[in-house]
Design a protein around this motif. Structure first.
Motif, PDB file in Angstrom:
ATOM      1  N   ILE A 232       0.826  -1.200   0.000  1.00  0.00           N
ATOM      2  CA  ILE A 232       0.000   0.000   0.000  1.00  0.00           C
ATOM      3  C   ILE A 232       0.865   1.256   0.000  1.00  0.00           C
ATOM      4  N   ASN A 233       1.941   1.234   0.760  1.00  0.00           N
ATOM      5  CA  ASN A 233       2.831   2.403   0.784  1.00  0.00           C
ATOM      6  C   ASN A 233       3.418   2.682  -0.593  1.00  0.00           C
ATOM      7  N   ARG A 234       3.764   1.630  -1.316  1.00  0.00           N
ATOM      8  CA  ARG A 234       4.337   1.799  -2.646  1.00  0.00           C
ATOM      9  C   ARG A 234       3.318   2.421  -3.598  1.00  0.00           C
ATOM     10  N   ILE A 235       2.083   1.966  -3.522  1.00  0.00           N
ATOM     11  CA  ILE A 235       1.031   2.528  -4.375  1.00  0.00           C
ATOM     12  C   ILE A 235       0.845   4.010  -4.078  1.00  0.00           C
ATOM     13  N   VAL A 236       0.819   4.362  -2.783  1.00  0.00           N
ATOM     14  CA  VAL A 236       0.639   5.770  -2.395  1.00  0.00           C
ATOM     15  C   VAL A 236       1.819   6.611  -2.870  1.00  0.00           C
ATOM     16  N   GLU A 237       3.037   6.095  -2.706  1.00  0.00           N
ATOM     17  CA  GLU A 237       4.222   6.843  -3.139  1.00  0.00           C
ATOM     18  C   GLU A 237       4.194   7.103  -4.644  1.00  0.00           C
ATOM     19  N   GLU A 238       3.839   6.081  -5.420  1.00  0.00           N
ATOM     20  CA  GLU A 238       3.770   6.245  -6.879  1.00  0.00           C
ATOM     21  C   GLU A 238       2.668   7.223  -7.258  1.00  0.00           C
ATOM     22  N   SER A 239       1.557   7.195  -6.548  1.00  0.00           N
ATOM     23  CA  SER A 239       0.444   8.109  -6.824  1.00  0.00           C
ATOM     24  C   SER A 239       0.836   9.553  -6.535  1.00  0.00           C
ATOM     25  N   CYS A 240       1.601   9.741  -5.460  1.00  0.00           N
ATOM     26  CA  CYS A 240       2.024  11.093  -5.092  1.00  0.00           C
ATOM     27  C   CYS A 240       2.913  11.724  -6.160  1.00  0.00           C
ATOM     28  N   LEU A 241       3.764  10.901  -6.777  1.00  0.00           N
ATOM     29  CA  LEU A 241       4.643  11.424  -7.827  1.00  0.00           C
ATOM     30  C   LEU A 241       3.836  12.039  -8.964  1.00  0.00           C
ATOM     31  N   ILE A 242       2.662  11.465  -9.220  1.00  0.00           N
ATOM     32  CA  ILE A 242       1.802  11.964 -10.297  1.00  0.00           C
ATOM     33  C   ILE A 242       0.945  13.130  -9.817  1.00  0.00           C
ATOM     34  N   ALA A 243       0.314  12.947  -8.642  1.00  0.00           N
ATOM     35  CA  ALA A 243      -0.718  13.894  -8.195  1.00  0.00           C
ATOM     36  C   ALA A 243      -0.161  15.201  -7.648  1.00  0.00           C
ATOM     37  N   LEU A 244       1.071  15.200  -7.158  1.00  0.00           N
ATOM     38  CA  LEU A 244       1.601  16.383  -6.482  1.00  0.00           C
ATOM     39  C   LEU A 244       2.432  17.286  -7.384  1.00  0.00           C
ATOM     40  N   ILE A 245       2.422  16.997  -8.692  1.00  0.00           N
ATOM     41  CA  ILE A 245       3.128  17.874  -9.629  1.00  0.00           C
ATOM     42  C   ILE A 245       2.507  19.272  -9.564  1.00  0.00           C
ATOM     43  N   GLY A 246       3.318  20.257  -9.232  1.00  0.00           N
ATOM     44  CA  GLY A 246       2.839  21.641  -9.172  1.00  0.00           C
ATOM     45  C   GLY A 246       2.224  22.028  -7.846  1.00  0.00           C
ATOM     46  N   ALA A 247       2.081  21.081  -6.910  1.00  0.00           N
ATOM     47  CA  ALA A 247       1.428  21.402  -5.629  1.00  0.00           C
ATOM     48  C   ALA A 247       2.238  22.405  -4.824  1.00  0.00           C
ATOM     49  N   GLU A 248       3.586  22.254  -4.815  1.00  0.00           N
ATOM     50  CA  GLU A 248       4.423  23.176  -4.052  1.00  0.00           C
ATOM     51  C   GLU A 248       4.321  24.587  -4.609  1.00  0.00           C
ATOM     52  N   THR A 249       4.195  24.686  -5.921  1.00  0.00           N
ATOM     53  CA  THR A 249       4.041  25.998  -6.551  1.00  0.00           C
ATOM     54  C   THR A 249       2.776  26.686  -6.064  1.00  0.00           C
ATOM     55  N   ASP A 250       1.751  25.891  -5.783  1.00  0.00           N
ATOM     56  CA  ASP A 250       0.484  26.435  -5.279  1.00  0.00           C
ATOM     57  C   ASP A 250       0.532  26.714  -3.782  1.00  0.00           C
ATOM     58  N   GLY A 251       1.680  26.485  -3.160  1.00  0.00           N
ATOM     59  CA  GLY A 251       1.808  26.782  -1.743  1.00  0.00           C
ATOM     60  C   GLY A 251       1.322  25.682  -0.817  1.00  0.00           C
ATOM     61  N   VAL A 252       1.157  24.472  -1.338  1.00  0.00           N
ATOM     62  CA  VAL A 252       0.666  23.366  -0.523  1.00  0.00           C
ATOM     63  C   VAL A 252       1.825  22.718   0.229  1.00  0.00           C
ATOM     64  N   MET A 253       1.655  22.581   1.543  1.00  0.00           N
ATOM     65  CA  MET A 253       2.635  21.902   2.380  1.00  0.00           C
ATOM     66  C   MET A 253       2.193  20.445   2.532  1.00  0.00           C
TER      67      MET A 253
END
Length: 378
Positions: A232-253
């Motif tokens: 499950i951790n591996r699935i979440v980690e792989e999903s984050c690589l896709i879903a969090l593109i640009g999130a830091e630019t939007d100011g998301v911590m």
């Protein structure tokens, strides 16, 4: 003489009890050699008792257990650490003709008299569950078909909404294309840039309509799942690589709290990534316009389930929206379709799990996905 007669009588009684068992009964010694092979075992495996007596019990096992069994026995005899003794365990067994079949094995251990140097005897009770497994597969196939039928039925109820979603961008595209046509028909034409801008807007609207159709097709498609055991951790980690593109630019911590003991589940990896990516992107969108943008992604072991949590500090979900949260086309986004959560719910339930949302105090929402945990190997 009387003692020998009593022993023979006792042995005959024991064999009659063993042969009367509805399950196959096999006894082996510390070397793994078969000592008793009941009538039900003979019927189940296709061997006669004479064919197996004195043979290693591994002849009844397919690979990899066939090659590993002696090692298991040595480890237990040396360490005394029991992995399967005293509890039922699903296994794969092998018949005389080489066919493998699913079974449930329960092993008990006995120590015979000191005259035999305290040697231990192991008794295995085997139940052939081929029919049960076949029935489970048929039920699962039926369930998948019913779920697909339910999705088809739901589409009938929301046909008007689909037409509305498609009509808007197509009408806009037609109007824009008409404006370009009128501009180009003018005798004196000096508005090239204006015409190009209109064409680009029309293409954008057509693409939006195409996106609506694609999501509808994905929602309806009776895709054959490709399930396997995944961390499950591996699935979440792989999903984050896709879903969090640009999130830091939007100011998301982003805070990650992945439990190393969260475990694994038997899932379609791509489908489950689709669920997690959708939930993360929804969480990021929910925090647009808020000052505190904190996204927390966590996993945990929850008894017979593995759990994933996506928590945001957005504006939260209204009581009215909570009632329709997982319905098709239920959305509060201006440019949203409300299909993502409906598809996610369909995927999770097809995996015999559940998905729900709770309030995140003091602000925001937590989406929880729970899936049946893979059983630990005995």
């Amino acid at each position: 003489m009387t003692g020998q007669g009593d022993n023979m009588e006792g042995e005959r009684f024991l064999r009659s009890v063993i042969n009367a068992s509805p399950n196959a009964v096999i006894t082996i010694n510390e070397s793994g050699e078969i000592l008793i092979f009941s009538r039900m075992a003979q019927a189940m495996f296709g061997f006669s008792e004479d064919e197996v007596l004195g043979k290693n019990v591994s002849i009844l096992m397919p690979e990899p257990d066939h090659s590993l069994h002696d090692g298991y026995m040595r480890r237990y005899l040396e360490t005394g650490k029991a992995r399967i003794i005293g509890r039922a365990r699903p296994v794969s067994a092998r018949r005389k003709n080489g066919d493998a079949f699913p079974a449930v094995l329960h092993i008990s251990e006995f120590e015979i008299s000191e005259s035999h140097n305290g040697e231990r005897i192991f008794v295995g009770f085997i139940e052939d569950v081929s029919r049960q497994k076949a029935t489970e597969r048929r039920l699962e196939d039926t369930q998948l078909q019913l779920q697909h039928a339910g999705r088809i039925g739901a589409m009938g109820e929301i046909a008007t909404s689909i037409a509305h979603e498609l009509n808007q961008p197509l009408t806009a595209a037609a109007s824009l294309a008409g404006a370009v046509s009128l501009t180009l028909k003018k005798k004196t034409f000096d508005g090239k840039e204006d015409a190009l801008a209109l064409i680009e807007d029309a293409v954008s609207e057509i693409r939006r309509a195409s996106g609506v159709i694609k999501q509808m097709r994905d929602f309806l498609r009776n895709r054959e799942t490709e399930r396997a055991l995944h961390s499950i951790n591996r699935i979440v980690e792989e999903s984050c690589l896709i879903a969090l593109i640009g999130a830091e630019t939007d100011g998301v911590m982003v805070a990650s709290a992945l439990d190393s003991h969260a475990g694994s589940a038997t899932v379609d990896r791509i489908q489950m990534q689709q669920v997690i990516v959708n939930l993360i992107r929804n969480a990021v969108d929910a925090m647009q316009g808020t000052q505190n943008k904190q996204l927390t992604i966590a996993t945990a072991s929850a008894g017979e389930y593995v759990e994933m949590r996506i928590a945001d500090t957005g504006s939260g979900i209204t009581d009215e929206m909570k009632k329709r949260l997982f319905e098709p086309f239920a959305t509060t986004k201006e440019d949203g379709m409300g299909i993502g959560l409906s598809i996610s719910k369909s995927i999770v339930e097809a995996h015999k799990g559940e998905i729900y949302a709770v309030d995140n105090h003091p602000a925001g929402t937590i989406f929880v996905v729970k899936l049946p945990a893979a059983k630990e190997d005995a």
